[in-house]
Design a protein around this motif. Sequence first.
Motif, PDB file in Angstrom:
ATOM      1  N   ASP A 193       0.828  -1.218   0.000  1.00 46.09           N
ATOM      2  CA  ASP A 193       0.000   0.000   0.000  1.00 46.09           C
ATOM      3  C   ASP A 193       0.861   1.267   0.000  1.00 46.09           C
ATOM      4  O   ASP A 193       0.358   2.363  -0.274  1.00 46.09           O
ATOM      5  CB  ASP A 193      -0.960   0.010   1.200  1.00 46.09           C
ATOM      6  CG  ASP A 193      -0.276  -0.064   2.554  1.00 46.09           C
ATOM      7  OD1 ASP A 193       0.969  -0.180   2.607  1.00 46.09           O
ATOM      8  OD2 ASP A 193      -0.991  -0.010   3.578  1.00 46.09           O
ATOM      9  N   THR A 250      -7.812   3.159  -2.281  1.00 50.08           N
ATOM     10  CA  THR A 250      -8.556   2.207  -3.114  1.00 50.08           C
ATOM     11  C   THR A 250      -7.696   1.886  -4.330  1.00 50.08           C
ATOM     12  O   THR A 250      -6.642   2.505  -4.531  1.00 50.08           O
ATOM     13  CB  THR A 250      -9.893   2.800  -3.621  1.00 50.08           C
ATOM     14  OG1 THR A 250      -9.594   3.763  -4.647  1.00 50.08           O
ATOM     15  CG2 THR A 250     -10.699   3.442  -2.505  1.00 50.08           C
ATOM     16  N   GLU A 251      -8.190   0.978  -5.176  1.00 53.42           N
ATOM     17  CA  GLU A 251      -7.452   0.611  -6.383  1.00 53.42           C
ATOM     18  C   GLU A 251      -7.305   1.806  -7.319  1.00 53.42           C
ATOM     19  O   GLU A 251      -6.466   1.792  -8.224  1.00 53.42           O
ATOM     20  CB  GLU A 251      -8.149  -0.545  -7.114  1.00 53.42           C
ATOM     21  CG  GLU A 251      -8.011  -1.906  -6.413  1.00 53.42           C
ATOM     22  CD  GLU A 251      -8.991  -2.125  -5.266  1.00 53.42           C
ATOM     23  OE1 GLU A 251      -9.812  -1.220  -4.987  1.00 53.42           O
ATOM     24  OE2 GLU A 251      -8.938  -3.208  -4.643  1.00 53.42           O
ATOM     25  N   SER A 309      -1.343  -7.435  -6.170  1.00 47.10           N
ATOM     26  CA  SER A 309      -1.998  -7.101  -4.892  1.00 47.10           C
ATOM     27  C   SER A 309      -1.130  -6.118  -4.124  1.00 47.10           C
ATOM     28  O   SER A 309       0.099  -6.222  -4.123  1.00 47.10           O
ATOM     29  CB  SER A 309      -2.283  -8.350  -4.063  1.00 47.10           C
ATOM     30  OG  SER A 309      -1.112  -9.111  -3.868  1.00 47.10           O
ATOM     31  N   GLU A 365      -5.988  -7.190 -13.214  1.00 51.42           N
ATOM     32  CA  GLU A 365      -6.521  -6.326 -12.148  1.00 51.42           C
ATOM     33  C   GLU A 365      -5.563  -6.185 -10.969  1.00 51.42           C
ATOM     34  O   GLU A 365      -4.706  -7.033 -10.717  1.00 51.42           O
ATOM     35  CB  GLU A 365      -7.850  -6.887 -11.612  1.00 51.42           C
ATOM     36  CG  GLU A 365      -9.045  -6.552 -12.453  1.00 51.42           C
ATOM     37  CD  GLU A 365      -9.256  -5.047 -12.643  1.00 51.42           C
ATOM     38  OE1 GLU A 365      -8.831  -4.251 -11.773  1.00 51.42           O
ATOM     39  OE2 GLU A 365      -9.827  -4.680 -13.680  1.00 51.42           O
ATOM     40  N   THR A 366      -5.813  -5.089 -10.232  1.00 52.38           N
ATOM     41  CA  THR A 366      -5.136  -4.853  -8.963  1.00 52.38           C
ATOM     42  C   THR A 366      -6.146  -5.047  -7.840  1.00 52.38           C
ATOM     43  O   THR A 366      -7.303  -4.617  -7.955  1.00 52.38           O
ATOM     44  CB  THR A 366      -4.614  -3.399  -8.929  1.00 52.38           C
ATOM     45  OG1 THR A 366      -3.549  -3.280  -9.880  1.00 52.38           O
ATOM     46  CG2 THR A 366      -4.111  -3.011  -7.556  1.00 52.38           C
ATOM     47  N   TYR A 367      -5.726  -5.709  -6.775  1.00 51.57           N
ATOM     48  CA  TYR A 367      -6.580  -5.893  -5.588  1.00 51.57           C
ATOM     49  C   TYR A 367      -5.840  -5.381  -4.359  1.00 51.57           C
ATOM     50  O   TYR A 367      -4.687  -5.760  -4.120  1.00 51.57           O
ATOM     51  CB  TYR A 367      -6.919  -7.373  -5.380  1.00 51.57           C
ATOM     52  CG  TYR A 367      -7.793  -7.930  -6.476  1.00 51.57           C
ATOM     53  CD1 TYR A 367      -9.170  -7.936  -6.354  1.00 51.57           C
ATOM     54  CD2 TYR A 367      -7.224  -8.430  -7.646  1.00 51.57           C
ATOM     55  CE1 TYR A 367      -9.973  -8.434  -7.377  1.00 51.57           C
ATOM     56  CE2 TYR A 367      -8.014  -8.931  -8.670  1.00 51.57           C
ATOM     57  CZ  TYR A 367      -9.387  -8.918  -8.532  1.00 51.57           C
ATOM     58  OH  TYR A 367     -10.180  -9.409  -9.539  1.00 51.57           O
ATOM     59  N   LEU A 368      -6.496  -4.527  -3.582  1.00 51.35           N
ATOM     60  CA  LEU A 368      -5.930  -4.093  -2.309  1.00 51.35           C
ATOM     61  C   LEU A 368      -6.292  -5.112  -1.227  1.00 51.35           C
ATOM     62  O   LEU A 368      -7.441  -5.575  -1.164  1.00 51.35           O
ATOM     63  CB  LEU A 368      -6.483  -2.714  -1.930  1.00 51.35           C
ATOM     64  CG  LEU A 368      -5.563  -1.529  -2.269  1.00 51.35           C
ATOM     65  CD1 LEU A 368      -5.164  -1.546  -3.735  1.00 51.35           C
ATOM     66  CD2 LEU A 368      -6.207  -0.208  -1.909  1.00 51.35           C
ATOM     67  N   TRP A 390     -10.721  -2.552   1.272  1.00 48.68           N
ATOM     68  CA  TRP A 390     -10.587  -3.854   0.580  1.00 48.68           C
ATOM     69  C   TRP A 390     -11.935  -4.359   0.065  1.00 48.68           C
ATOM     70  O   TRP A 390     -12.142  -5.557  -0.122  1.00 48.68           O
ATOM     71  CB  TRP A 390      -9.902  -4.877   1.491  1.00 48.68           C
ATOM     72  CG  TRP A 390     -10.462  -5.000   2.880  1.00 48.68           C
ATOM     73  CD1 TRP A 390     -10.239  -4.162   3.930  1.00 48.68           C
ATOM     74  CD2 TRP A 390     -11.347  -6.030   3.369  1.00 48.68           C
ATOM     75  NE1 TRP A 390     -10.923  -4.593   5.035  1.00 48.68           N
ATOM     76  CE2 TRP A 390     -11.608  -5.746   4.720  1.00 48.68           C
ATOM     77  CE3 TRP A 390     -11.927  -7.170   2.794  1.00 48.68           C
ATOM     78  CZ2 TRP A 390     -12.435  -6.548   5.505  1.00 48.68           C
ATOM     79  CZ3 TRP A 390     -12.744  -7.967   3.580  1.00 48.68           C
ATOM     80  CH2 TRP A 390     -12.980  -7.653   4.906  1.00 48.68           C
ATOM     81  N   ARG A 428     -13.194  -4.365  -2.931  1.00 49.29           N
ATOM     82  CA  ARG A 428     -13.156  -5.160  -4.177  1.00 49.29           C
ATOM     83  C   ARG A 428     -12.854  -6.630  -3.871  1.00 49.29           C
ATOM     84  O   ARG A 428     -13.470  -7.532  -4.442  1.00 49.29           O
ATOM     85  CB  ARG A 428     -12.099  -4.585  -5.126  1.00 49.29           C
ATOM     86  CG  ARG A 428     -11.883  -5.470  -6.343  1.00 49.29           C
ATOM     87  CD  ARG A 428     -10.871  -4.913  -7.314  1.00 49.29           C
ATOM     88  NE  ARG A 428     -11.423  -3.848  -8.126  1.00 49.29           N
ATOM     89  CZ  ARG A 428     -10.737  -3.162  -9.041  1.00 49.29           C
ATOM     90  NH1 ARG A 428      -9.453  -3.421  -9.229  1.00 49.29           N
ATOM     91  NH2 ARG A 428     -11.298  -2.209  -9.742  1.00 49.29           N
TER      92      ARG A 428
END
Length: 331
Positions: free
Chosen positions: A119, A134-135, A170, A232-235, A279, A281
């Motif tokens: 992050d 957020t993403e 991630s 995709e990106t995921y937090l 988080w 998403r």
Amino acid sequence: MRVLVTGGAGFIGSNFVHQTLATRPDAEVTVLDALTYAGSRSSLEGADVRFVEGLVQDGALVDRLVGESDVVVHFAAESHNDNSLASPGPFVQTNVVGTYELLEAVRRHDVRYHHISTDEVYGDLELDVPDRFTEATPYNPSSPYSSTKGASDLLVRAWVRSFGVRATISNCSNNYGPRQHVEKFIPRQVTNLIDGVRPRLYGDGLNVRDWIHVDDHNSAVWAIIDRGRMGETYLIGADGEVDNKTVVAEILTLMGREPGDFDHVTDRPGHDRRYAIDWTRLRDELGWQPQYRDFRSGLAATIDWYRANEDWWRPQKSATEARYATAEQVL
Ligand code: NAD
Ligand code: TDX
């Protein structure tokens, strides 16, 4: 499934390997790790893996190992902010050039790739505001560490867009749990207390980190590998915001000391004030939930682990404190 885990002798990577072997009987794990000061072969004790000692910047080695894999999970990194301020060069080499070599190899062999990031690429947030990352938050890294992680994320995005590489990213918040190097905040304070040394807080100690148990981080990584959307990106987070002073007070109390029994020391240059992860998403798209919801009991278990595993951390302790001694003064 043949899984190549880079950085598997480090903190999060070794916990990932143990979790994978325990939960996925079909997994055949190869670890690629350079065994830097941060890597330890003993973190993989009892793990039935093929271990390859080498650098992620070694293009020929990486090409061969990627060619033998179905999925690559890339944890290897120079990971400590304070070290990146003292000596940024290895961060560029490992975090940027190493990721480039992996991306070229997964492109050549069309292998699924998951990129582990942080992050910290988003910079920091103010205290006492409701905002979270957020993403969609723009990248704004503060340190050589976080800027090289951000650079590596951007390489992944470009390789997805330009070359169709099958990749996900991630960005996780601060991890805690067993086998974390004693340079990091929680293990440093716990092992200092075991040695009778007062904990050390940078600056005013009001900086906030969003703590997540390492096993929750790793179960989220598997959810993304299994069900994440390509590109995709995921937090990854677990609603664990706590300021440093409160963490130290908890550690002191759990270890039978007065909660105010710590020292303030010189602040870290460029010290990020607050991190906080949205988080949504991960929850809504992938149905993931954290299992460790009680930070205090997770912290107590982590303290027990360091008490029971002095053989694991003792060899690193004096060199780590010697590095800190040159940079910090008690205020
Ligand atoms: P760590 O420092 O404990 O472990 C890093 C591992 O990578 C070590 O085993 C080391 O030997 C290996 N390594 C370093 N340079 C290498 C190279 N050039 N080639 C091959 N291996 C090399 O790190 P960690 O805390 O486990 O972090 C793992 C990943 O997770 C990193 O990508 C980090 O940015 C990310 N991350 C960490 C946190 C956290 O709280 N620790 C949070 C979010 C993301
Ligand atoms: O002795 C200390 N005293 C102190 O107050 C140390 C070592 C740290 N701190 C503070 C600095 C931070 O506010 O504690 C907080 C946590 O410090 P670190 O453990 O160094 O972590 P941080 O800089 O937040 O970065 C970590 O989380 C994100 C990991 O090291 C990164 O790899 C990850 O990307």
